[in-house]
Design a protein around this motif. Structure first.
Motif, PDB file in Angstrom:
ATOM      1  N   VAL A   1      10.702 -10.549 -26.568  1.00 29.67           N
ATOM      2  CA  VAL A   1       9.982  -9.269 -26.689  1.00 29.67           C
ATOM      3  C   VAL A   1       9.285  -8.920 -25.377  1.00 29.67           C
ATOM      4  CG1 VAL A   1       8.037  -8.135 -27.832  1.00 29.67           C
ATOM      5  CG2 VAL A   1       9.696  -9.431 -29.180  1.00 29.67           C
ATOM      6  N   ARG A   2       8.772  -9.957 -24.692  1.00 30.18           N
ATOM      7  CA  ARG A   2       8.071  -9.722 -23.428  1.00 30.18           C
ATOM      8  C   ARG A   2       9.033  -9.636 -22.245  1.00 30.18           C
ATOM      9  NH1 ARG A   2       3.502 -14.271 -24.122  1.00 30.18           N
ATOM     10  NH2 ARG A   2       4.918 -14.921 -25.766  1.00 30.18           N
ATOM     11  N   LYS A   3      10.346  -9.609 -22.562  1.00 33.02           N
ATOM     12  CA  LYS A   3      11.405  -9.436 -21.558  1.00 33.02           C
ATOM     13  C   LYS A   3      11.434 -10.550 -20.506  1.00 33.02           C
ATOM     14  CE  LYS A   3      11.409  -4.409 -22.144  1.00 33.02           C
ATOM     15  NZ  LYS A   3      12.337  -4.513 -23.275  1.00 33.02           N
ATOM     16  N   VAL A   4      11.125 -11.771 -20.961  1.00 31.33           N
ATOM     17  CA  VAL A   4      11.286 -12.944 -20.100  1.00 31.33           C
ATOM     18  C   VAL A   4      12.782 -13.218 -19.967  1.00 31.33           C
ATOM     19  CG1 VAL A   4      10.829 -15.419 -19.891  1.00 31.33           C
ATOM     20  CG2 VAL A   4       9.048 -13.893 -20.778  1.00 31.33           C
ATOM     21  N   SER A   5      13.230 -13.602 -18.799  1.00 26.82           N
ATOM     22  CA  SER A   5      14.661 -13.814 -18.564  1.00 26.82           C
ATOM     23  C   SER A   5      15.226 -14.880 -19.496  1.00 26.82           C
ATOM     24  CB  SER A   5      14.898 -14.225 -17.112  1.00 26.82           C
ATOM     25  OG  SER A   5      14.392 -15.527 -16.877  1.00 26.82           O
ATOM     26  N   GLU A   6      16.510 -14.778 -19.792  1.00 26.43           N
ATOM     27  CA  GLU A   6      17.154 -15.724 -20.706  1.00 26.43           C
ATOM     28  C   GLU A   6      17.072 -17.148 -20.164  1.00 26.43           C
ATOM     29  OE1 GLU A   6      21.423 -16.479 -23.004  1.00 26.43           O
ATOM     30  OE2 GLU A   6      21.202 -14.810 -21.592  1.00 26.43           O
TER      31      GLU A   6
END
Length: 341
Positions: A102-107
């Motif tokens: 949700v916080r758009k942290v990289s995969e």
């Protein structure tokens, strides 16, 4: 270094005041437990720290930053709930990494953090399972893992073990204590179970009716309770409270303060003697065998029941008359308002 400062914190629901001017300092790395009876405000106070409840009055600082108007997601805290709150359609791996997604942290970073948290909590073999395939203790570990991956400055636990059976509670308690030692992060833990509070906490905050009754280490609260409420809430079985006149009968060499209206003595600090050896006598009304010790209910002449922990093999049968004695140093005196005398 993340510390917390609560200055005159208040919470009102309409005209009902739930938290009444709480002042508290929590140092970096401390394990602090909020404890008290149902309805005392401990969970509400935790939710105010997390940002899930608005603050009606006062100021909350986390790491020297005023948090009153800061959104929950931006406070640097992570909360572990009583109900686990796992997504049933997601695997353990995806549940733990959902917040990061949700916080758009990289995969790549998500995979790294989830793997590290799973190793810490011994969940590696469960990462591809779904919540329905896990035991209660495993689900709680997943909920804790979901909090760990966010690298929070403060962990908040809201009665996380109350849904578990007795044996699993003891096991999870030790796991949480070990986790705190490994992470060295500030943790705030809410429970109504004073045994959990005594075994986990660096510092205990005893609450009643939205106010702090006493703050201190488990030993401080056990040995030097500030008032009668704390004295009876901390310790199991609870402290006996008798009229102050009984102090001289229980411990002949004791000195009763002028302001004392009652005397407290813990069941484990009372010794049994023959009825001729003590001025405080009673009859055994009930014996509860617990394995290591027997909890005896002794009825005194004033019809009050006094609890006694008896650790000997031979236990006086119900109906027996006996005497009770104690060391003067183990007596606690309280004034008319219930404060330590």
């Amino acid at each position: 270094m993340t510390n917390l400062l609560l200055k005159n914190i208040e919470k009102r629901f309409g005209k009902t005041e739930v938290i009444r001017g709480v002042d508290l300092v929590i140092e970096h790395g401390e394990f602090v437990v909020f404890v008290g009876p149902s309805g005392c405000g401990k969970s509400t106070l935790l939710r105010m720290i997390s940002g899930l409840e608005d603050i009606s009055g006062g100021e909350l600082y986390i790491g020297n930053r005023l948090m009153n108007e800061i959104q929950a997601a931006k406070r640097g805290v992570a909360m572990v709930f009583q109900s686990y709150a796992l997504y049933p359609h997601l695997s353990v791996r995806d549940n733990m990494g959902f917040g990061l997604k949700v916080r758009k942290v990289s995969e790549e970073e998500r995979i790294r953090r989830v793997a590290a948290a799973a190793a810490t909590l011994k969940l590696e073999a469960l990462l591809d399972r779904f919540p329905r395939e896990l035991s209660g203790g495993q689900r709680q570990r997943v909920a804790i893992g979901r909090a760990i991956v966010g690298n929070p400055a403060v962990f908040l636990f809201d009665e996380p073990l109350s849904n578990l059976d007795a044996e699993l509670r003891v096991h999870m308690r030790s796991e949480i204590a070990a986790l705190h030692k490994r992470l060295s992060t500030t943790m705030i833990y809410v429970t109504h179970d004073q045994i959990e509070a005594m075994t986990l906490a660096d510092k205990i905050v005893v609450l009643r009716d939205g106010r702090i009754e006493q703050v201190g280490s488990p030993r401080e609260l056990y040995e030097n309770p500030a008032n009668q409420f704390v004295a009876q809430f901390i310790g199991s079985p609870r402290m006996n409270i008798l009229p102050a006149a009984n102090a001289a009968m229980l411990a002949p060499n004791s000195t009763t303060p002028v302001t004392a209206k009652s005397v407290g003595i813990r069941p484990e600090h009372i010794a049994i003697v023959s009825s001729s050896e003590s001025a405080l006598r009673g009859k055994v009304a009930l014996c509860e065998y617990t394995g290591a010790v027997t909890l005896m209910h002794v009825q005194l002449p004033n019809e009050q029941t006094c609890l006694v922990v008896h650790d000997k093999n031979e236990v006086p049968p119900p109906g027996s008359e006996l005497g009770l004695i104690a060391e003067p140093a183990n007596l606690h005196f309280f004034d008319q308002k219930g404060q330590a005398a």
